[in-house]
Design a protein around this motif. Structure first.
Motif, PDB file in Angstrom:
ATOM      1  N   ARG A  22     101.834  83.798  83.512  1.00 28.02           N
ATOM      2  CA  ARG A  22     102.479  82.499  83.307  1.00 28.02           C
ATOM      3  C   ARG A  22     101.439  81.418  82.974  1.00 28.02           C
ATOM      4  O   ARG A  22     101.726  80.485  82.214  1.00 28.02           O
ATOM      5  CB  ARG A  22     103.325  82.102  84.504  1.00 28.02           C
ATOM      6  CG  ARG A  22     102.597  81.917  85.792  1.00 28.02           C
ATOM      7  CD  ARG A  22     103.530  81.565  86.961  1.00 28.02           C
ATOM      8  NE  ARG A  22     102.761  81.417  88.184  1.00 28.02           N
ATOM      9  CZ  ARG A  22     102.042  80.353  88.489  1.00 28.02           C
ATOM     10  NH1 ARG A  22     101.997  79.344  87.647  1.00 28.02           N
ATOM     11  NH2 ARG A  22     101.366  80.291  89.615  1.00 28.02           N
ATOM     12  N   GLN A  50     111.376  83.631  86.485  1.00 22.96           N
ATOM     13  CA  GLN A  50     111.351  82.655  85.397  1.00 22.96           C
ATOM     14  C   GLN A  50     111.616  81.242  85.922  1.00 22.96           C
ATOM     15  O   GLN A  50     110.933  80.285  85.551  1.00 22.96           O
ATOM     16  CB  GLN A  50     112.394  83.018  84.347  1.00 22.96           C
ATOM     17  CG  GLN A  50     112.434  82.041  83.171  1.00 22.96           C
ATOM     18  CD  GLN A  50     113.561  82.359  82.188  1.00 22.96           C
ATOM     19  OE1 GLN A  50     114.205  83.406  82.287  1.00 22.96           O
ATOM     20  NE2 GLN A  50     113.800  81.449  81.262  1.00 22.96           N
ATOM     21  N   ALA A  82     108.579  80.017  87.848  1.00 20.88           N
ATOM     22  CA  ALA A  82     107.495  79.639  86.936  1.00 20.88           C
ATOM     23  C   ALA A  82     107.756  78.260  86.337  1.00 20.88           C
ATOM     24  O   ALA A  82     106.842  77.425  86.223  1.00 20.88           O
ATOM     25  CB  ALA A  82     107.349  80.684  85.841  1.00 20.88           C
ATOM     26  N   TRP A 116     101.451  88.404  87.634  1.00 23.52           N
ATOM     27  CA  TRP A 116     102.488  87.471  87.172  1.00 23.52           C
ATOM     28  C   TRP A 116     101.922  86.051  87.059  1.00 23.52           C
ATOM     29  O   TRP A 116     102.196  85.336  86.086  1.00 23.52           O
ATOM     30  CB  TRP A 116     103.654  87.520  88.158  1.00 23.52           C
ATOM     31  CG  TRP A 116     104.732  86.529  87.849  1.00 23.52           C
ATOM     32  CD1 TRP A 116     105.707  86.641  86.903  1.00 23.52           C
ATOM     33  CD2 TRP A 116     104.948  85.268  88.481  1.00 23.52           C
ATOM     34  NE1 TRP A 116     106.524  85.542  86.900  1.00 23.52           N
ATOM     35  CE2 TRP A 116     106.078  84.662  87.873  1.00 23.52           C
ATOM     36  CE3 TRP A 116     104.312  84.586  89.516  1.00 23.52           C
ATOM     37  CZ2 TRP A 116     106.564  83.440  88.256  1.00 23.52           C
ATOM     38  CZ3 TRP A 116     104.796  83.349  89.895  1.00 23.52           C
ATOM     39  CH2 TRP A 116     105.903  82.788  89.270  1.00 23.52           C
TER      40      TRP A 116
END
Length: 785
Positions: A102, A52, A55, A98
């Motif tokens: 995102r 997180q 990102a 992933w």
């Protein structure tokens, strides 16, 4: 463990420490790259927190994005060398998933088209080597956002770096997205580095569609040579129209290394392109032609056209004819019946821009030919260019001018090719036939005798071409004279090489003059001052050396002897033309002011001096008259009775003394420099077996006449030049003595052609050494070094 401590410390630094720009800073790049290993372990609160944070960090810096994707690619290759590639692939599939999540999350946040976050999100979608646009959800979200930006007039700038996804979007189904991608592509740095593996899947899919769309005369499976990637299938929705235009835009930006990789990977690409050229029409034809020009130069000339001929029955000559018979080419190039302006600079500039699509393929095409054997294809191009000019008076002047200008560029390009490519097996220049047949076009333009002479661009182009042709032909002639001289001595010393009828199995004689029409044309009352200077330069060298002695030419095979006799006949004809030209020049200079006359003389002083020391005695009076019209006023009675006779004679000592005095007073150091160049020319002639006994003797006598004049010079520049002249004569004497020793005891001759020259040159060197003023010059020059 060490690994556990590394990831723990990395988590503390990157996540809890609030580190910024993990990827674009060299200090943290390596550690951040290694932290990607967390994607291979079981999900925990810490790993999710790390993802997180990463990102959030990536959407704040576009440099970090680009560095992140590059680092990820490096890590993938390194892991494949250490671990099982199948396991590595699983890890990177999870990273790719992933990445896509995102990106989709970013686009789902209702980003404003003008927001920095939206711009970074687009870069994120386009930057990956895995080409995330192959994922339908990412492609749809990205194209939708770009479309909104274009629709609202927002300028979406993704920078100057060439991104893999930018290439992909050039073939999108959405017209607005496609146009935006092509505009963005043009703003990238030309030749930006990009790896083939990041775009190979795009081209694999694209080339499949192109191969399927061309004529059924051939079926091509345009697949990559490496089978490992050929099984992959992209899910990107390619457009069904404008593919060649998109490919043209992409190839214009791809670096040469990437184009070469594409050619190596898709080795039938050029065949598909050639077939598409046969089928294309309208604007698409020029798109395909542009792609052809980018790819053809990357193939091996030894086998590319045989390969094309075998695949679709198209030879290089047939290809050229097909191109020029294309309606679009004829309309663009010749535009018959349409008034396209005059020959002014603006009109020609406009025509030149319009002609670029039909001209830019020519140089790469020439590079793809196996020369000299395929030179007929180049001749075909030139004939097609000039055919309409000769046969159709409706061709607008501007179009005709640019067609001729293109022909000049092609000939110039070929003249500058290596000898192994631009001369055939018999030693002839590959375009000699075409040039001799069309020489009048270029001469008339340069002489101001053509309607196209109104174009300054064309006059300059023809002047440069003629100058290059003179210099190249002169070079070829001097080499051929050396070869004939050497072989004559060889046949004289080894008569067993000759057979009963006087011929030889040695082969054909070398070509002595490639452009005889040029040499005669430039001597016939040139109205162009620049052309006159170039003509005098070339002729002065062509007449500088003596004919081969008859005793030597008698040893040549009959076919060689006949070729050489034709060459000497041409030289005699040129002397007659030169004599008339100099008479005309002398008369015309009477009405020219002194300053302009002296400027002209200064520019061609070396040529005048070469003529005065050459064996062409018949033109001495005219050269002296031209110089004396320019410099002195002496009546013909002062020249003596010998000079007025019809039999050519050498210059007298008084004539040489007077010429040297006047020329030195007028031109100072330039005269000394020209004399030094003359000595160097003579040395080269002697060293390369070209008979030069006349010019060697004459230049030595001229230097001797100048010694007393040099004593009045006081400048340091003159001292340096006089020292160079002295050293030049020492070198010339050494070359003459060497040739004299090599040939003085040859069978059938009791003396060398330089036997009478040695004492003359030696006397000049001796007089220099015994001249107190000259000795001082030599000493000063040596002390200053």
């Amino acid at each position: 463990s060490v690994g556990r401590r590394f990831y723990t410390n990395g988590f503390v630094y990157f996540v809890e420490g609030g580190a910024k720009c993990w990827w674009c800073h060299h200090e943290t790049l390596e550690a951040a790259t290694e932290m990607l290993q967390l994607f291979s372990i079981q999900k925990t609160a810490h790993t999710e927190k790390f993802k997180q944070t990463m990102a959030e960090q990536l959407i704040t810096c576009e440099k970090c994005l680009v560095a992140y994707y590059a680092a990820k690619n490096v890590l993938y290759k390194r892991y494949c060398e250490v671990y099982d590639p199948r396991n590595v692939e699983l890890v990177f599939q999870s990273i790719r998933a992933w990445d896509s999540q995102r990106i989709l999350l970013q686009f789902s946040r209702s980003l404003l088209p003008s927001s920095p976050e939206g711009r970074i999100a687009v870069i994120d979608a386009l930057a990956g080597a895995e080409n995330l646009l192959f994922l339908p959800e990412v492609e749809k979200a990205t194209c939708s956002f770009i479309d909104r930006c274009v629709e609202r007039g927002v300028r979406l700038d993704i920078g100057s770096v060439l991104l893999p996804g930018n290439i992909t979007l050039c073939f999108a189904t959405n017209q607005r997205v496609r146009d935006w991608a092509r505009r963005a592509l043009r703003r990238t740095s030309k030749g930006s580095h990009i790896r083939l593996d990041s775009v190979q899947l795009v081209f694999t899919d694209l080339f499949k569609q192109l191969a399927a769309s061309i004529s059924t005369r051939g079926r091509f499976q345009l697949l990559p040579n490496n089978a490992s990637t050929s099984s992959e299938v992209s899910k990107f929705p390619f457009a069904t129209d404008g593919l060649w235009h998109g490919l043209r835009e992409v190839f214009a930006r791809l670096p040469k290394s990437c184009v070469q990789d594409l050619v190596d990977t898709f080795d039938d690409l050029v065949i598909v392109t050639c077939q598409a050229l046969l089928d294309a029409s309208g604007p698409e034809f020029f798109d395909v032609l542009h792609v052809f020009s980018r790819v053809i130069s990357h193939y091996d000339p030894l086998n590319i056209w045989p390969k094309i001929e075998q695949a679709i029955g198209l030879t290089s000559i047939a290809f050229v004819k097909r191109i020029f018979r294309q309606a679009e080419v004829r309309q663009t190039f010749f535009d018959c019946g349409v008034a396209r302006g005059d020959l002014g600079e603006e009109s020609l500039a406009l025509c030149s821009r319009q002609l670029r699509p039909v001209r830019d393929w020519i140089t790469p095409f020439i590079g793809s030919l196996q020369l000299p054997s395929d030179s007929a294809a180049i001749v075909t191009i030139l004939e097609e260019l000039l055919l309409n000019i000769r046969t159709d008076n409706r061709v607008p002047p501007a179009s005709a001018a640019l067609a001729v200008h293109t022909a000049i560029a092609i000939v110039t390009h070929c003249l500058k090719l290596p000898p192994a490519k631009n001369t055939s097996n018999n030693g002839l220049f590959i375009l000699v036939g075409f040039l001799n047949q069309n020489m009048d076009i270029f001469i008339d333009i340069a002489q101001g005798q053509s309607i196209l002479s109104e174009s300054e661009l064309l006059i300059t182009g023809t002047e440069r071409l003629i100058d290059l042709m003179i210099r190249e032909d002169l070079s070829w002639s001097l080499k051929a004279v050396s070869e004939i001289s050497d072989q004559a001595q060889n046949f004289r010393n080894n008569p067993e090489f000759l057979i009963n009828d006087g011929s030889s199995t040695y082969g054909d004689a070398p070509v002595l003059v490639h452009f005889p029409a040029l040499w005669t044309a430039i001597m016939q009352n040139p109205k162009n001052t620049i052309l006159f200077k170039k003509a005098l330069y070339g002729v002065s060298y062509l007449l500088l050396f003596d004919p081969l002695p008859q005793s030597l030419t008698a040893c040549l095979p009959s076919n060689w002897r006949n070729v050489y006799q034709e060459f000497e006949k041409l030289r005699s004809d040129i002397k007659v033309l030169l004599k008339g030209l100099l008479e005309t020049l002398a008369a015309s200079l009477e009405n020219v002011d002194l300053e302009m006359r002296n400027e002209l003389e200064k520019d061609i002083l070396s040529s005048y001096l070469r003529l005065l020391v050459s064996p062409a005695k018949s033109i001495y009076p005219e050269v002296l008259r031209v110089l004396r019209v320019s410099l002195v006023d002496i009546s013909d009675d002062d020249l003596g009775d010998e000079r007025s006779s019809s039999t050519p004679v050498d210059l007298t000592d008084s004539e040489r003394d007077l010429a040297c005095l006047e020329l030195y007073e007028r031109h100072k150091e330039n005269f000394v420099s020209c004399m030094t160049s003359l000595v160097h020319d003579c040395k080269i002639l002697v060293s390369y077996s070209r008979p030069a006994y006349s010019c060697c003797s004459n230049v030595a006598l001229f230097a001797r006449s100048s010694l007393s004049i040099f004593a009045y010079s006081n400048s340091s520049k003159s001292s340096e030049l006089l020292a160079q002249l002295f050293y030049g004569f020492c070198g010339l004497l050494g070359s003459i003595l060497k040739d004299n020793a090599d040939n003085s005891v040859a069978p059938g001759s009791d003396r060398s052609i330089y036997m009478t020259v040695v004492p003359i040159v030696f006397r000049t060197v001796y007089d220099m050494l015994n001249s107190s003023e000259f000795a001082d010059y030599v000493r000063i020059a040596k002390d200053s070094q």
